[in-house]
Motif scaffolding. Structure first.
Motif, PDB file in Angstrom:
ATOM      1  N   LEU A 170     -20.888   0.898   6.513  1.00  0.00           N
ATOM      2  CA  LEU A 170     -20.798   2.072   5.567  1.00  0.00           C
ATOM      3  C   LEU A 170     -19.615   2.834   6.442  1.00  0.00           C
ATOM      4  O   LEU A 170     -19.261   2.645   7.456  1.00  0.00           O
ATOM      5  CB  LEU A 170     -21.725   2.913   5.622  1.00  0.00           C
ATOM      6  N   SER A 171     -18.846   3.623   5.561  1.00  0.00           N
ATOM      7  CA  SER A 171     -17.598   4.695   6.106  1.00  0.00           C
ATOM      8  C   SER A 171     -18.045   6.044   5.499  1.00  0.00           C
ATOM      9  O   SER A 171     -18.382   6.083   4.377  1.00  0.00           O
ATOM     10  CB  SER A 171     -16.264   3.957   5.534  1.00  0.00           C
ATOM     11  N   ALA A 176      -8.915   9.761  15.067  1.00  0.00           N
ATOM     12  CA  ALA A 176      -7.635   9.876  14.441  1.00  0.00           C
ATOM     13  C   ALA A 176      -7.667   9.690  13.031  1.00  0.00           C
ATOM     14  O   ALA A 176      -6.651  10.374  12.411  1.00  0.00           O
ATOM     15  CB  ALA A 176      -7.020   8.664  15.262  1.00  0.00           C
ATOM     16  N   LYS A 177      -8.621   8.951  12.380  1.00  0.00           N
ATOM     17  CA  LYS A 177      -8.851   8.748  11.184  1.00  0.00           C
ATOM     18  C   LYS A 177      -9.775   9.590  10.600  1.00  0.00           C
ATOM     19  O   LYS A 177     -10.071   9.442   9.193  1.00  0.00           O
ATOM     20  CB  LYS A 177      -9.032   7.365  10.928  1.00  0.00           C
ATOM     21  N   ASN A 178     -10.294  10.535  11.266  1.00  0.00           N
ATOM     22  CA  ASN A 178     -11.502  11.354  10.517  1.00  0.00           C
ATOM     23  C   ASN A 178     -12.476  10.534   9.792  1.00  0.00           C
ATOM     24  O   ASN A 178     -12.888  10.933   8.860  1.00  0.00           O
ATOM     25  CB  ASN A 178     -10.915  12.340   9.486  1.00  0.00           C
ATOM     26  N   THR A 179     -12.984   9.714  10.669  1.00  0.00           N
ATOM     27  CA  THR A 179     -14.011   8.484  10.015  1.00  0.00           C
ATOM     28  C   THR A 179     -15.043   8.304  10.840  1.00  0.00           C
ATOM     29  O   THR A 179     -14.593   7.749  11.877  1.00  0.00           O
ATOM     30  CB  THR A 179     -13.349   7.341   9.432  1.00  0.00           C
ATOM     31  N   VAL A 180     -16.269   8.122  10.380  1.00  0.00           N
ATOM     32  CA  VAL A 180     -17.353   7.750  11.029  1.00  0.00           C
ATOM     33  C   VAL A 180     -17.830   6.321  10.364  1.00  0.00           C
ATOM     34  O   VAL A 180     -17.862   6.334   8.999  1.00  0.00           O
ATOM     35  CB  VAL A 180     -18.511   8.518  11.362  1.00  0.00           C
ATOM     36  N   TYR A 181     -18.149   5.255  11.086  1.00  0.00           N
ATOM     37  CA  TYR A 181     -18.791   3.988  10.418  1.00  0.00           C
ATOM     38  C   TYR A 181     -20.086   3.827  10.781  1.00  0.00           C
ATOM     39  O   TYR A 181     -20.817   4.194  11.936  1.00  0.00           O
ATOM     40  CB  TYR A 181     -17.764   3.035  11.012  1.00  0.00           C
ATOM     41  N   LEU A 182     -20.807   3.061  10.191  1.00  0.00           N
ATOM     42  CA  LEU A 182     -22.159   2.374  10.373  1.00  0.00           C
ATOM     43  C   LEU A 182     -22.104   0.957  10.061  1.00  0.00           C
ATOM     44  O   LEU A 182     -22.071   0.570   8.918  1.00  0.00           O
ATOM     45  CB  LEU A 182     -23.205   3.184   9.439  1.00  0.00           C
ATOM     46  N   LYS A 233     -32.453   0.021  16.095  1.00  0.00           N
ATOM     47  CA  LYS A 233     -31.818  -0.264  17.387  1.00  0.00           C
ATOM     48  C   LYS A 233     -31.735  -1.777  17.574  1.00  0.00           C
ATOM     49  O   LYS A 233     -32.550  -2.739  17.053  1.00  0.00           O
ATOM     50  CB  LYS A 233     -32.830   0.160  18.477  1.00  0.00           C
ATOM     51  N   GLY A 234     -30.406  -2.328  17.829  1.00  0.00           N
ATOM     52  CA  GLY A 234     -30.134  -3.770  18.281  1.00  0.00           C
ATOM     53  C   GLY A 234     -29.578  -4.298  16.848  1.00  0.00           C
ATOM     54  O   GLY A 234     -29.163  -5.313  16.850  1.00  0.00           O
ATOM     55  N   ARG A 235     -29.617  -3.616  15.882  1.00  0.00           N
ATOM     56  CA  ARG A 235     -29.052  -4.247  14.519  1.00  0.00           C
ATOM     57  C   ARG A 235     -28.017  -3.257  13.797  1.00  0.00           C
ATOM     58  O   ARG A 235     -26.985  -3.912  13.366  1.00  0.00           O
ATOM     59  CB  ARG A 235     -30.414  -4.073  13.352  1.00  0.00           C
ATOM     60  N   PHE A 236     -27.778  -2.004  14.040  1.00  0.00           N
ATOM     61  CA  PHE A 236     -26.930  -0.943  13.555  1.00  0.00           C
ATOM     62  C   PHE A 236     -25.974  -0.442  14.739  1.00  0.00           C
ATOM     63  O   PHE A 236     -26.416  -0.502  15.993  1.00  0.00           O
ATOM     64  CB  PHE A 236     -27.506   0.290  12.735  1.00  0.00           C
ATOM     65  N   ASN A 237     -24.847  -0.358  14.451  1.00  0.00           N
ATOM     66  CA  ASN A 237     -23.960   0.361  15.406  1.00  0.00           C
ATOM     67  C   ASN A 237     -23.053   1.367  14.680  1.00  0.00           C
ATOM     68  O   ASN A 237     -22.427   1.220  13.629  1.00  0.00           O
ATOM     69  CB  ASN A 237     -23.076  -0.863  15.947  1.00  0.00           C
ATOM     70  N   ILE A 238     -23.108   2.538  15.326  1.00  0.00           N
ATOM     71  CA  ILE A 238     -22.376   3.643  14.854  1.00  0.00           C
ATOM     72  C   ILE A 238     -21.212   3.896  15.848  1.00  0.00           C
ATOM     73  O   ILE A 238     -21.132   3.572  16.805  1.00  0.00           O
ATOM     74  CB  ILE A 238     -23.351   4.973  14.791  1.00  0.00           C
ATOM     75  N   ALA A 278     -31.999   1.932   0.810  1.00  0.00           N
ATOM     76  CA  ALA A 278     -32.003   3.460   0.794  1.00  0.00           C
ATOM     77  C   ALA A 278     -30.471   4.024   0.283  1.00  0.00           C
ATOM     78  O   ALA A 278     -29.712   3.336   0.253  1.00  0.00           O
ATOM     79  CB  ALA A 278     -32.479   4.361   2.039  1.00  0.00           C
ATOM     80  N   VAL A 279     -30.680   5.399   0.189  1.00  0.00           N
ATOM     81  CA  VAL A 279     -29.486   6.135  -0.042  1.00  0.00           C
ATOM     82  C   VAL A 279     -28.932   6.621   1.488  1.00  0.00           C
ATOM     83  O   VAL A 279     -29.922   7.158   1.970  1.00  0.00           O
ATOM     84  CB  VAL A 279     -29.494   7.256  -0.829  1.00  0.00           C
ATOM     85  N   TYR A 280     -27.845   6.039   2.032  1.00  0.00           N
ATOM     86  CA  TYR A 280     -27.283   6.448   3.262  1.00  0.00           C
ATOM     87  C   TYR A 280     -26.461   7.763   3.138  1.00  0.00           C
ATOM     88  O   TYR A 280     -25.539   7.756   2.268  1.00  0.00           O
ATOM     89  CB  TYR A 280     -26.796   5.415   3.872  1.00  0.00           C
ATOM     90  N   TYR A 281     -26.733   8.922   3.891  1.00  0.00           N
ATOM     91  CA  TYR A 281     -25.872   9.915   4.151  1.00  0.00           C
ATOM     92  C   TYR A 281     -25.413  10.304   5.281  1.00  0.00           C
ATOM     93  O   TYR A 281     -25.805  10.032   6.330  1.00  0.00           O
ATOM     94  CB  TYR A 281     -26.677  11.201   3.767  1.00  0.00           C
ATOM     95  N   CYS A 282     -24.151  10.647   5.322  1.00  0.00           N
ATOM     96  CA  CYS A 282     -23.372  10.887   6.727  1.00  0.00           C
ATOM     97  C   CYS A 282     -23.560  12.552   6.648  1.00  0.00           C
ATOM     98  O   CYS A 282     -23.486  13.094   5.771  1.00  0.00           O
ATOM     99  CB  CYS A 282     -21.984  10.566   6.820  1.00  0.00           C
ATOM    100  N   ALA A 283     -23.502  12.931   7.929  1.00  0.00           N
ATOM    101  CA  ALA A 283     -23.669  14.519   8.133  1.00  0.00           C
ATOM    102  C   ALA A 283     -22.756  14.864   9.250  1.00  0.00           C
ATOM    103  O   ALA A 283     -22.806  14.040  10.297  1.00  0.00           O
ATOM    104  CB  ALA A 283     -25.173  14.777   8.122  1.00  0.00           C
ATOM    105  N   ALA A 284     -22.399  16.095   9.243  1.00  0.00           N
ATOM    106  CA  ALA A 284     -21.503  16.582  10.331  1.00  0.00           C
ATOM    107  C   ALA A 284     -22.556  17.971  11.302  1.00  0.00           C
ATOM    108  O   ALA A 284     -22.699  18.865  10.539  1.00  0.00           O
ATOM    109  CB  ALA A 284     -20.312  17.121   9.864  1.00  0.00           C
ATOM    110  N   ASP A 285     -22.262  17.844  12.538  1.00  0.00           N
ATOM    111  CA  ASP A 285     -22.748  18.980  13.146  1.00  0.00           C
ATOM    112  C   ASP A 285     -21.861  19.670  14.010  1.00  0.00           C
ATOM    113  O   ASP A 285     -21.400  18.992  14.958  1.00  0.00           O
ATOM    114  CB  ASP A 285     -23.997  18.234  13.978  1.00  0.00           C
TER     115      ASP A 285
END
Length: 126
Positions: free
Chosen positions: A20-21, A75-81, A65-70, A92-99
């Motif tokens: 996911l991006s 530089a690209k303003n992107t987070v990955y899962l 844990k052990g299966r997913f990596n964030i 599920a529906v997967y959501y990203c969020a900013a804090d």
């Protein structure tokens, strides 16, 4: 921060992988810790993974844990899962969020997060 747009969801068999991006608009991406959450039908939204502003701190739900990596690329303003060894219960529906934060931290509470994406569906078949 502006807008968060997730992509990369889809249908995969159990044991497979998805990446996911989440692309963020705006110029202050590095001022935000980022999180991934998910919501399955009939269930509450739950924390999956989080990463601090610089990427130096990462946290995961026990169930992934052990299966997913964030990861993130400021530089690209992107987070990955990266999701590996997927199980039907990961559907599920997967959501990203900013804090927005001045400190290096990862929080798991939904209420802490300031901005949310629209979500992307990930379905794992058995």
């Amino acid at each position: 921060q502006g807008q968060l747009v997730e992509s990369g969801g889809g249908l995969v068999q159990a044991g497979g992988s998805l990446r996911l991006s989440c692309a963020a608009s705006g110029r202050t991406f590095s001022a935000y810790a980022m999180g991934w959450f998910r919501q399955a039908p009939g269930k509450q939204r739950e924390f999956v993974a989080g990463i601090s502003r610089s990427g130096g701190i990462r946290d995961y739900a026990d169930s992934v844990k052990g299966r997913f990596n964030i990861s993130r690329d400021n530089a690209k303003n992107t987070v990955y899962l990266q999701m590996n060894s997927l199980k039907p219960e990961d559907t599920a529906v997967y959501y990203c969020a900013a804090d927005w934060t001045l400190s290096e931290r990862v929080r798991t509470e939904l209420i802490i997060y300031d901005y949310w994406g629209q979500g992307t569906q990930a379905t794992v078949s058995s």
